[in-house]
Design a protein around this motif. Structure first.
Motif, PDB file in Angstrom:
ATOM      1  N   LEU A   1     -17.840 -46.053 -13.151  1.00 24.91           N
ATOM      2  CA  LEU A   1     -16.952 -44.905 -13.054  1.00 24.91           C
ATOM      3  C   LEU A   1     -16.965 -44.411 -11.617  1.00 24.91           C
ATOM      4  O   LEU A   1     -18.002 -44.001 -11.096  1.00 24.91           O
ATOM      5  CB  LEU A   1     -17.429 -43.795 -13.994  1.00 24.91           C
ATOM      6  N   ILE A   2     -15.820 -44.477 -10.981  1.00 23.14           N
ATOM      7  CA  ILE A   2     -15.758 -44.130  -9.566  1.00 23.14           C
ATOM      8  C   ILE A   2     -14.536 -43.252  -9.325  1.00 23.14           C
ATOM      9  O   ILE A   2     -13.734 -43.032 -10.215  1.00 23.14           O
ATOM     10  CB  ILE A   2     -15.654 -45.395  -8.685  1.00 23.14           C
ATOM     11  N   LYS A   3     -14.406 -42.739  -8.137  1.00 21.54           N
ATOM     12  CA  LYS A   3     -13.185 -42.064  -7.719  1.00 21.54           C
ATOM     13  C   LYS A   3     -12.901 -42.514  -6.295  1.00 21.54           C
ATOM     14  O   LYS A   3     -13.315 -41.883  -5.338  1.00 21.54           O
ATOM     15  CB  LYS A   3     -13.335 -40.545  -7.814  1.00 21.54           C
ATOM     16  N   GLN A   4     -12.273 -43.660  -6.196  1.00 23.30           N
ATOM     17  CA  GLN A   4     -12.052 -44.265  -4.888  1.00 23.30           C
ATOM     18  C   GLN A   4     -10.794 -45.123  -4.935  1.00 23.30           C
ATOM     19  O   GLN A   4     -10.612 -45.929  -5.842  1.00 23.30           O
ATOM     20  CB  GLN A   4     -13.261 -45.128  -4.514  1.00 23.30           C
TER      21      GLN A   4
ATOM     22  N   LEU B   1      -2.447 -43.837 -10.892  1.00 22.23           N
ATOM     23  CA  LEU B   1      -1.389 -44.136  -9.920  1.00 22.23           C
ATOM     24  C   LEU B   1      -0.766 -42.874  -9.337  1.00 22.23           C
ATOM     25  O   LEU B   1       0.110 -42.966  -8.471  1.00 22.23           O
ATOM     26  CB  LEU B   1      -0.318 -45.014 -10.578  1.00 22.23           C
ATOM     27  N   GLY B   2      -1.207 -41.708  -9.810  1.00 18.31           N
ATOM     28  CA  GLY B   2      -0.770 -40.461  -9.196  1.00 18.31           C
ATOM     29  C   GLY B   2      -1.691 -40.019  -8.076  1.00 18.31           C
ATOM     30  O   GLY B   2      -1.485 -38.971  -7.464  1.00 18.31           O
ATOM     31  N   ASP B   3      -2.716 -40.817  -7.788  1.00 16.22           N
ATOM     32  CA  ASP B   3      -3.636 -40.497  -6.692  1.00 16.22           C
ATOM     33  C   ASP B   3      -2.866 -40.471  -5.361  1.00 16.22           C
ATOM     34  O   ASP B   3      -1.871 -41.182  -5.184  1.00 16.22           O
ATOM     35  CB  ASP B   3      -4.734 -41.566  -6.637  1.00 16.22           C
ATOM     36  N   ASP B   4      -3.385 -39.662  -4.425  1.00 16.06           N
ATOM     37  CA  ASP B   4      -2.697 -39.493  -3.139  1.00 16.06           C
ATOM     38  C   ASP B   4      -2.392 -40.824  -2.454  1.00 16.06           C
ATOM     39  O   ASP B   4      -1.375 -40.970  -1.786  1.00 16.06           O
ATOM     40  CB  ASP B   4      -3.546 -38.627  -2.193  1.00 16.06           C
ATOM     41  N   MET B   5      -3.285 -41.808  -2.610  1.00 13.06           N
ATOM     42  CA  MET B   5      -3.078 -43.056  -1.870  1.00 13.06           C
ATOM     43  C   MET B   5      -1.845 -43.818  -2.365  1.00 13.06           C
ATOM     44  O   MET B   5      -1.299 -44.651  -1.662  1.00 13.06           O
ATOM     45  CB  MET B   5      -4.309 -43.960  -1.943  1.00 13.06           C
TER      46      MET B   5
END
Length: 585
Positions: free
Chosen positions: A365-368, A383-387
């Motif tokens: 479990l990560i947030k990267q 896929l809504g992450d800023d990147m």
């Protein structure tokens, strides 16, 4: 070859720019296109995509900048015609409410004399100063904009707390104020359950399940994803819980949070123990083993909604039957991995949590880079992450990135299950199921030709009142071969069961509090209570569609057609604000 078009003094909001970019990108002969306002930040984003041109340097924050990558220069006239036609259609739509539009704060306040909230959906670079002006006007503030510094967020929330106001956000994607939807929100029936959440799609999943169960929502207050961080300290969460405790229309309180800072989490729980109304709380990532008197802890978003409705109906709280019906599928021995591609960050987090639980993963479990989970061939991506959204439309609007991911995953012979969500409501794509369906049919047929059965599991977050037609969206996905489940929780558990993995759900008993943290219930001002108990009157600064949705559902809205002052120079804007307030002082 890159071609640059600058349209001077043609300011447009971010969603209009996203939709326009999406439209132009589908034209034959266009390799890539970026359409943004000419702010310094946007120029940097274009630079990161290899689309920064010398001509772009002269564009100002009020200029519309279009950079095309095409080998066919003759297409430029056709592009310009499409751009002009699209912008004209937007202008025509906005003229329908032209008599209600303002161009300055003074005019907006005069038109909205009874306003009790400002809704901001302008570029994050400018949002903090405009939110400050709204607080100066004694307005509660809903900040849809993202990319605001945490220092600005802390300052605004401290100021709001001292003035007896609420700041919802930044990056607050959804909310319901006395039955009226704000921003990207589902149409949920009115009822007796009040929600406060540091989680946009978490609020949407819980509120739509509540609706499906026949109950309804009074208010759904979004706090912004950083509110329960150590730096912010849960200012909006604590004030909102106190407000729902005072709200005479709310009988049950629901609290939703992504993993919080522990000290803040303990403070929130201490407050929940003080309130008189029954409470359901979910801190995503925690696996609760008990309830407390009048305070119930849930593991999944679906469980959260079901406990809230049972409490409302006076039923005893019992463990949910999490048995899922497992369709018969024939997987090859090599097919053993789950892949999740979500438009909703909280839904992705819930999927990652359940997969890690069932597979007994101690890491992964990560947030990267948008990944919520990445281990041993399994992956879940937000896929809504800023990147994925910098300079590009959000996946609730644009299916392109998700289709690309689905095709990549399907080509992997070890992929067994693909998980997807479709989120409905105001602001979301009007027919996302039809956008995804051809790609899903294609990858399933391709896998079948290669001797594999590829399973696609999905859930549709919405209500029968949403404009996209919930039932038809489910039918389109089913016709494409998607197994549509009633919740994200059920979809993930079904996929796990197909692979022989199961989540263990312990029975929870009522136990005494395990903490001695003490906290007083915050004072609730008349302004906040009035916001939650009367039809909202909103000064909408940014996306015109938000004004239209508020009016359609019984609220009042003054459209503020905001433009960046001082040529978009934020420092100069702050100087002008200081001088203006110095004069007033």
């Amino acid at each position: 070859m890159l071609h640059t078009i600058i349209k001077e003094n043609a300011y447009q909001d971010s969603v209009v720019l996203m939709l326009l970019t999406n439209k132009i990108s589908t034209m034959d002969g266009i390799e890539r296109v970026s359409i943004m306002m000419g702010t310094p930040a946007n120029k940097d984003i274009m630079g990161g995509s290899g689309l920064r041109t010398p001509e772009l340097e002269d564009a100002s924050a009020n200029d519309l900048a279009i950079v095309l990558d095409t080998e066919d220069a003759s297409i430029i006239d056709a592009v310009l015609a499409e751009v002009d036609e699209f912008l004209l259609s937007q202008a025509t739509s906005s003229n329908e409410t032209a008599d209600e539009a303002a161009r300055t704060w003074d005019k907006a306040i005069k038109m909205g004399a009874d306003a009790n909230m400002a809704l901001l959906s302008i570029p994050g670079t400018y949002a903090a100063l405009e939110a400050e002006k709204a607080l100066d006007e004694e307005l509660n503030v809903f900040i849809f904009s993202d990319n605001m510094s945490i220092e600005d967020e802390l300052h605004l929330k401290q100021k709001a707390h001292e003035k007896g106001l609420l700041v919802m956000g930044p990056d607050c994607g959804t909310g319901i104020i006395n039955g009226v939807p704000m921003a990207f929100t589902n149409i949920v029936r009115p009822g007796k359950i009040g929600i406060v959440g540091a989680s946009g799609t978490g609020i949407q999943e819980v509120s739509t399940i509540i609706d499906k169960l026949g109950a309804g929502v009074t208010n759904a207050i979004g706090t912004g994803g950083r509110d329960l961080s150590e730096k912010i300290g849960g200012i909006t969460m604590l004030d909102s819980i106190a407000a729902l405790e005072k709200d005479p229309q709310t009988d049950i309180i629901v609290v939703i949070s992504k993993p919080p800072a522990k000290a803040v989490r303990d403070k929130v729980v201490a407050l929940l123990r003080k309130v008189s109304k029954p409470v359901v709380a979910i801190f995503l990532g925690e696996k609760p083993t008990h309830h407390e008197e009048n305070l119930y802890f849930a593991y999944t978003l679906e469980e959260t909604a079901k406990i809230a409705v049972d409490l409302l109906n006076g039923k005893a709280i019992a463990a949910l039957d999490e048995t899922v019906s497992v369709p018969k599928v024939t997987l090859q021995p090599s097919q053993k991995h789950l892949k999740g591609y979500y438009s909703g960050g909280t839904l992705a987090s819930e999927a990652g949590m359940l997969i890690a639980d069932a597979l007994h993963l101690k890491a992964g479990l990560i947030k990267q880079d948008g990944f919520v989970l990445k281990t041993e061939g399994n992956e879940v991506i937000d896929l809504g992450d800023d990147m994925y959204t910098q300079g590009k439309p959000h996946p609730m609007i644009d299916p392109e990135k998700r289709i690309e991911m689905i095709k990549q995953a399907a080509d992997d012979a070890e992929t067994a299950i693909i998980l997807v969500d479709v989120v409905l409501g105001y602001g979301a794509h009007m027919d996302m199921a039809s956008e995804l369906a051809p790609a899903i049919k294609e990858v399933k047929a391709k896998a079948k030709a290669a001797g594999r059965e590829l399973v696609v599991l999905g859930t549709v977050v919405g209500t029968t009142s949403d404009p996209q037609n919930l039932v038809r969206q489910q039918e389109i996905l089913t016709e494409a071969g998607v197994i549509v489940c009633e919740s994200n929780n059920k979809a993930v558990r079904t996929g796990l069961a197909m692979l022989g993995h199961y989540v263990n759900d312990p029975d929870k008993t009522i136990t005494a509090p395990d903490s001695t943290v003490e906290i007083a219930i915050p004072e609730v001002s008349d302004k906040v209570l009035a916001l939650l108990t009367t039809q909202p009157s909103v000064i909408n600064i940014g996306l015109k569609s938000f004004s239209e949705a508020i009016r359609e559902t019984g609220g009042k809205a003054v459209q503020f057609d905001w433009r960046p002052a001082a040529g978009g120079d934020v420092t100069l804007q702050k100087v002008l604000y200081f001088l203006n307030n110095y004069k007033k002082a």
